[in-house]
Write an enzyme that holds these catalytic residues in place. Sequence first.
Site, PDB file in Angstrom:
ATOM      1  CG  LEU A  37      -2.011  -0.669   1.326  1.00 36.47           C
ATOM      2  CD1 LEU A  37      -2.767  -0.761   2.641  1.00 36.47           C
ATOM      3  CD2 LEU A  37      -3.011  -0.219   0.073  1.00 36.47           C
ATOM      4  CG  ASP A  38       0.831   4.135  -3.319  1.00 37.85           C
ATOM      5  OD1 ASP A  38       1.742   3.146  -3.452  1.00 37.85           O
ATOM      6  OD2 ASP A  38      -0.099   4.340  -4.285  1.00 37.85           O
ATOM      7  N   PRO A  39       2.277   4.912   0.987  1.00 32.78           N
ATOM      8  CG  PRO A  39       4.618   5.898   0.951  1.00 32.78           C
ATOM      9  CD  PRO A  39       3.666   5.343  -0.088  1.00 32.78           C
ATOM     10  CB  ALA A  41      -2.887   3.588   0.561  1.00 30.45           C
ATOM     11  NE  ARG A 175       0.340   5.675  -6.576  1.00 28.70           N
ATOM     12  CZ  ARG A 175       1.504   5.761  -6.895  1.00 28.70           C
ATOM     13  NH1 ARG A 175       2.212   6.774  -7.108  1.00 28.70           N
ATOM     14  NH2 ARG A 175       2.263   4.689  -6.594  1.00 28.70           N
TER      15      ARG A 175
END
EC number: 5.4.99.25
Length: 292
Positions: A37-39, A41, A175
Amino acid sequence: MEGFLNLDKPAGLTSHDCIARLRRVLGERRIGHGGTLDPAATGVLPVAVGRATRLLRFLSEGKVYRATVRFGLSTDTDDLEGNILADAGAADLDLGRVQVHLQAFRGTISQVPPRYSAIHQEGERLYDLARRGVAIAEIAPRTVEIQALTVLDWYPGHYPELQIEIACSTGTYIRSIARDLGTALGTGATLARLLRTRSGPFALEASLPLAAVEAGFQAGTVPLIGPRTALAHLAAVHLEPPLAARWLMGQRVPGDCEGAFAQIWECETDRFLGVAACEAGSLQPLVVLPTL
């Protein structure tokens, strides 16, 4: 300590940051996660502890996200963490126009990953190249599957926002969907918020905050999830003791199952024995874990 955790990742930490904290708290080096997961998120991050890390590749690939797309704004990371590339607003945009273009993002689609992503190119991750200012050649598109895309809410304004729920295959970049939707509409768009609500059998409502896992370990009450639940999408095959003994020695045993892989259990003890590849009337050991 072996099994799976259903972690609710907080915003501001990378997936690796969460794993590093758990390694320190649990005193176990063998900890991994089942999908970055992106930071920025939040939400479900499946975590494997101990020998369960050998089962990560067999977790269900289906993911569900709740995403908020902001129109009239574009960034170099395709989310609000990056530098602004265009800021024109989109006050005239309405939900009807957006819904017309959403159909192109359902089913099997092709998407180009963000420049800031973990995809490897020329032996390095794209985000490492981007952060060093290295010119990135054309990024190869990827084919992903969007099983469902549902509009949840619409917020008009100078930067209107669309909240959607997306069920998709692994490797899908939300994204990229936000960016490409903005491009299709001619307004530009970026991802404002992202919450993963499900990853395979791991659901948000049953997830635990990182602090709760840390406190639970101190109290000796870490709720580990076993392979029966984590691998529920795989057929289960139960072996009689003689065949189980052969299996534990890494030998192929006779058996039938549906799908490419199967959970293997011993009949008498209901012990989990590992994961097999299903091959024309036989079970080929891929992972042998007799006491997990």
